[in-house]
Design an enzyme around this catalytic site. Structure first.
Site, short mmCIF file in Angstrom:
data_model
loop_
_atom_site.label_atom_id
_atom_site.label_comp_id
_atom_site.label_asym_id
_atom_site.label_seq_id
_atom_site.Cartn_x
_atom_site.Cartn_y
_atom_site.Cartn_z
N LYS A 162 0.62 -1.15 0.06
CA LYS A 162 0.12 0.07 0.20
C LYS A 162 0.85 1.38 -0.02
O LYS A 162 0.59 2.26 -0.82
CB LYS A 162 -0.93 -0.05 1.33
N ASN A 163 1.89 1.25 0.73
CA ASN A 163 2.68 2.47 1.11
C ASN A 163 3.57 2.83 -0.20
O ASN A 163 4.30 3.81 -0.43
CB ASN A 163 3.47 2.70 2.44
N ARG B 295 -4.86 10.21 4.02
CA ARG B 295 -3.86 10.89 4.49
C ARG B 295 -3.03 11.15 3.36
O ARG B 295 -2.18 12.15 3.12
CB ARG B 295 -2.93 10.54 5.71
N CYS C 296 -5.75 7.40 9.16
CA CYS C 296 -6.16 6.68 10.75
C CYS C 296 -5.79 7.70 11.63
O CYS C 296 -5.04 8.37 11.68
CB CYS C 296 -5.01 5.56 10.63
N ARG D 282 -0.32 13.46 13.56
CA ARG D 282 0.14 13.65 12.31
C ARG D 282 -0.04 14.97 11.69
O ARG D 282 -0.89 15.13 10.45
CB ARG D 282 -0.88 12.59 11.29
N ASP E 18 3.35 19.79 8.93
CA ASP E 18 4.49 20.95 8.90
C ASP E 18 5.69 20.46 8.14
O ASP E 18 6.20 21.39 7.23
CB ASP E 18 4.78 21.29 10.17
N LEU E 19 6.07 19.27 8.07
CA LEU E 19 7.25 19.04 7.40
C LEU E 19 7.32 18.73 5.88
O LEU E 19 8.19 19.36 5.11
CB LEU E 19 8.03 17.60 7.90
N ASP F 290 3.93 0.38 11.90
CA ASP F 290 2.84 -0.24 11.28
C ASP F 290 2.81 -1.89 11.45
O ASP F 290 1.75 -2.48 11.30
CB ASP F 290 2.88 -0.37 9.64
N ARG G 175 -8.63 -0.82 4.24
CA ARG G 175 -7.90 0.50 3.64
C ARG G 175 -6.62 -0.33 3.22
O ARG G 175 -5.78 0.48 2.36
CB ARG G 175 -7.33 1.35 5.10
C1 UD1 Z 1 3.95 6.68 6.47
C2 UD1 Z 1 3.07 5.26 6.02
C3 UD1 Z 1 2.35 4.94 7.45
C4 UD1 Z 1 3.54 4.54 8.43
C5 UD1 Z 1 4.37 5.89 8.38
C6 UD1 Z 1 5.40 5.77 9.57
C7 UD1 Z 1 2.40 5.78 3.73
C8 UD1 Z 1 1.23 6.02 2.93
N1 UD1 Z 1 1.93 5.60 5.24
O1 UD1 Z 1 2.92 7.67 6.98
O2 UD1 Z 1 1.95 3.59 6.94
O3 UD1 Z 1 2.80 4.41 9.67
O4 UD1 Z 1 4.88 6.44 7.26
O5 UD1 Z 1 6.05 4.67 9.04
O6 UD1 Z 1 3.45 5.57 3.34
N2 UD1 Z 1 5.28 14.09 11.35
C9 UD1 Z 1 5.27 15.42 11.66
N3 UD1 Z 1 5.16 16.32 10.42
C10 UD1 Z 1 4.89 16.07 9.34
C11 UD1 Z 1 4.86 14.63 8.94
C12 UD1 Z 1 5.08 13.54 9.89
O7 UD1 Z 1 5.49 15.72 12.68
O8 UD1 Z 1 4.89 17.00 8.33
C13 UD1 Z 1 5.19 12.98 12.20
C14 UD1 Z 1 3.92 12.36 12.19
O9 UD1 Z 1 3.20 13.00 13.12
C15 UD1 Z 1 4.62 11.05 12.86
C16 UD1 Z 1 6.01 10.91 12.30
O10 UD1 Z 1 6.31 12.35 11.64
O11 UD1 Z 1 4.76 11.19 14.54
C17 UD1 Z 1 6.07 9.88 11.29
O12 UD1 Z 1 5.22 10.31 10.18
P1 UD1 Z 1 5.35 10.03 8.55
O13 UD1 Z 1 6.89 9.32 8.53
O14 UD1 Z 1 5.35 11.24 7.69
O15 UD1 Z 1 4.32 9.04 8.32
P2 UD1 Z 1 3.40 9.17 7.03
O16 UD1 Z 1 4.25 9.46 5.70
O17 UD1 Z 1 2.19 9.81 7.29
#
Ligand code: UD1
Length: 418
Positions: free
Chosen positions: A22-23, A92, A116, A121, A124-125, A305, A397
Site C-alpha cells: 500500500k505504502n 492521508r 487513521c 499527524r 509541517d514537514l 505499522d 484500507r
Molecule cells: C507513512 C506510512 C504509514 C506509516 C508511517 C511511519 C504511507 C502512505 N504511510 O505515513 O503507514 O505508519 O509512514 O512509518 O506511506 N510528522 C510530523 N510532521 C509532518 C509529517 C510527519 O510531525 O509534516 C510526524 C508524524 O506525526 C509521525 C512521524 O512524523 O509522528 C512519522 O510520520 P511520517 O513518516 O510522515 O508518516 P506518513 O508519511 O504519514
C-alpha cells in the site's frame, strides 16, 4: 457496517503470494501525475486507500483503466489543481498529491488530509520542505494554498525523517532545473521504489534508502510500466497469523531484506524462519516466548505499522514484554479490546507492558484503525470461541480481503454484514 467473524483455534498453514505494498502504491499513483504519458502499475491490490486515490486522480482529470491487477493512469488531460475536499479528508496520502500537482501546474490547493486516527499527524514537514523549494504556502480555513510560480531546486533538511514529506519533496523537485538535496530523508524501502519508478519515467534521483537523496532536475518525464514492491507489513501480519496459531506458512514474493526487524523479533519469540530470495517460511513453536522489549523507529528500525500485531502476539506469549511506540503518539488504542479478550496489557503514554496469558477468549471488539483491526483479527485466530471485529472497512484500507487470505490458509474467518 461490515465485521470479521473468527472462530479461533485453527492453525494457519499453507502458502500465499504477498500483495504489493500500500505504502508503495499510493505515492506511485500520485507520481503518475508527473507525466502526460500513461504509467502502468502492474500489480495493484484491491484496497480502499488505492480506490480513494484513483477517485482523486479521476476528479483531477486523469483517465484510469484497470485490467486484472494492472492499473494504467493517463494524466495527459489533467485540468484541475484543487484536491477534492471529501476525498482528501479520507486518506492521508492525498497530501503527497501536492508535490506532483505543483510540478505540473506550479500551483495546488488541498484540504488538511485525513487517514487513521493514530496520532496528531501534522504536515509541517511537508510544507517546510516545499517552502525550501520556493513554494509560497498560505493556510486559511482548513485549506492549504500553494503558489509555486517561483519554485527552484534547493537544499531541504528534515528535522525528522518523515516518509510522506520525503516523497512529496522528491516529486515536487524532479522537474526543477538544478540539483535538489533532501537531508535526513526517510529511508523506507517504499521511497527507493518511488525513486526507481520515477527514474524509469526519465527522472534522475539517487540516494533513496540512505540519509541524503539527490534529485537532478529533468525537463520532462515520460510513461513507464512498473511493478510496485511487495508489502512488508502484509507479509509480517501473515507471519504473525501463523506464529499466533502454532502454524507453518510460506510466503512467496516476500520482501525478505526489508523485513529483518520483523523476522528478528519473531525469531526471538521462538519461530523458526527460513529465508530465500523473495521467499519466507515460518514454523511457529507450540507457545511463543515473550521478547523483552520492542521499540518502533523509522526504517530500518522496527516499523510502527507492525507494532500492534506484535502486541497481539505478545498477549498470548509466555513471559512479560515491553513495547515502546516512538513514531506515533496514539497507537495503543486496541489494548482495551485485547484486554477484553483476556489479555493483560498495561499502557502508560508511549509504553505498553504485556504479561502473556495462556488463553485468549472470543469477544465483540472494534477496529479503530487499519493495523489495530488486523491485530484484533490475529487475536481472534488464537482465542477460544468466536470473535467479532467490527468496522472491517478500516482493515480494507490496507489489506486486500484479509479474511479471504486467512481463509485460504485454513483459518475460520468470514466477513458479515452487521
Ligand atoms: C507513512 C506510512 C504509514 C506509516 C508511517 C511511519 C504511507 C502512505 N504511510 O505515513 O503507514 O505508519 O509512514 O512509518 O506511506 N510528522 C510530523 N510532521 C509532518 C509529517 C510527519 O510531525 O509534516 C510526524 C508524524 O506525526 C509521525 C512521524 O512524523 O509522528 C512519522 O510520520 P511520517 O513518516 O510522515 O508518516 P506518513 O508519511 O504519514
Amino acid at each position: 457496517m461490515e465485521s470479521f467473524l473468527i472462530k479461533g483455534g485453527k492453525r494457519v498453514e499453507g502458502s500465499l503470494r504477498v500483495d504489493s505494498a500500500k505504502n508503495a502504491v499510493l505515492p506511485l499513483l500520485a507520481a503518475c501525475v508527473l507525466t502526460e504519458e500513461p504509467v502502468t502499475l502492474t500489480d495493484v491490490p484491491h484496497i480502499s486507500d488505492a480506490h480513494h486515490m484513483v477517485e482523486i486522480l479521476t476528479m483531477l482529470g486523469c483517465q484510469v483503466t484497470c485490467e486484472g491487477k494492472a492499473m494504467t493512469v493517463s494524466a495527459g488531460g489533467i485540468h484541475n489543481w484543487e484536491m477534492p475536499d471529501r476525498l482528501s479528508k479520507q486518506i492521508r496520502s492525498s497530501i503527497f498529491m501536492l508535490g506532483p500537482i505543483l510540478s505540473r501546474f506550479r500551483k495546488a490547493t488541498v484540504t488538511y488530509p485525513g487517514g487513521c486516527e493514530i496520532g496528531l499527524r501534522p504536515i509541517d514537514l511537508h510544507l517546510s520542505g516545499l517552502r525550501s523549494l520556493g513554494v509560497v504556502v498560505h493556510e486559511e480555513g482548513g485549506m492549504i494554498y500553494c503558489d509555486g510560480s517561483d519554485m527552484h531546486a534547493g537544499e531541504v533538511h528534515f528535522d525528522y525523517p518523515s516518509v510522506g514529506a520525503t516523497e512529496n519533496v522528491m516529486m515536487a523537485a524532479v522537474c526543477l532545473p538544478g540539483t535538489t538535496a533532501i537531508h535526513n530523508a526517510a529511508r523506507e524501502p517504499e521511497i527507493a521504489d518511488l525513486q526507481n519508478c520515477i527514474n524509469a519515467m526519465g527522472g534522475k534521483i539517487r540516494g533513496a534508502g540512505g540519509h541524503t537523496i539527490e534529485i537532478e532536475g529533468v525537463d520532462r518525464l515520460h510513461g513507464a510500466v512498473w511493478e510496485p514492491i511487495s508489502d512488508r507489513i502484509v507479509a509480517g501480519t501473515l507471519l504473525c497469523a501463523a506464529a499466533m496459531t502454532g502454524g507453518e506458512i510460506e510466503l512467496t514474493r516476500a520482501p525478505v531484506d526489508d523485513m529483518i526487524a520483523i523476522t528478528s523479533k519473531l525469531r526471538e519469540m521462538g519461530c523458526v524462519i527460513h529465508e530465500e530470495p523473495k521467499l519466507l517460511r515460518l514454523k511457529a513453536p507450540e507457545r511463543l516466548a515473550a521478547f523483552s522489549q520492542l521499540q518502533t523507529q523509522p526504517h530500518p528500525g522496527f516499523p510502527t505499522d507492525m507494532q500492534v500485531q506484535m502486541l497481539a502476539l505478545l498477549c498470548a506469549a509466555e513471559g512479560t514484554g515491553v513495547i515502546v511506540e516512538n513514531v506515533f503518539e496514539n497507537r495503543f488504542t486496541h489494548a482495551g479490546d485485547l484486554n477484553r479478550m483476556g489479555a493483560n496489557i498495561l499502557c502508560s503514554g508511549r509504553t505498553a507492558v504485556v504479561r502473556g496469558v495462556k488463553n485468549l477468549y472470543g469477544a465483540r471488539v472494534t477496529a479503530r484503525d487499519l493495523r489495530g483491526g488486523a491485530a484484533l483479527v490475529l487475536a481472534g485466530l488464537r482465542a477460544q470461541g468466536v470473535t467479532q471485529v467490527d468496522h472491517a472497512e478500516l482493515v480494507d484500507r490496507g489489506y486486500d480481503h484479509l479474511e479471504a487470505q486467512l481463509y485460504q490458509l485454513g483459518a475460520d474467518v468470514k466477513r458479515i454484514e452487521t
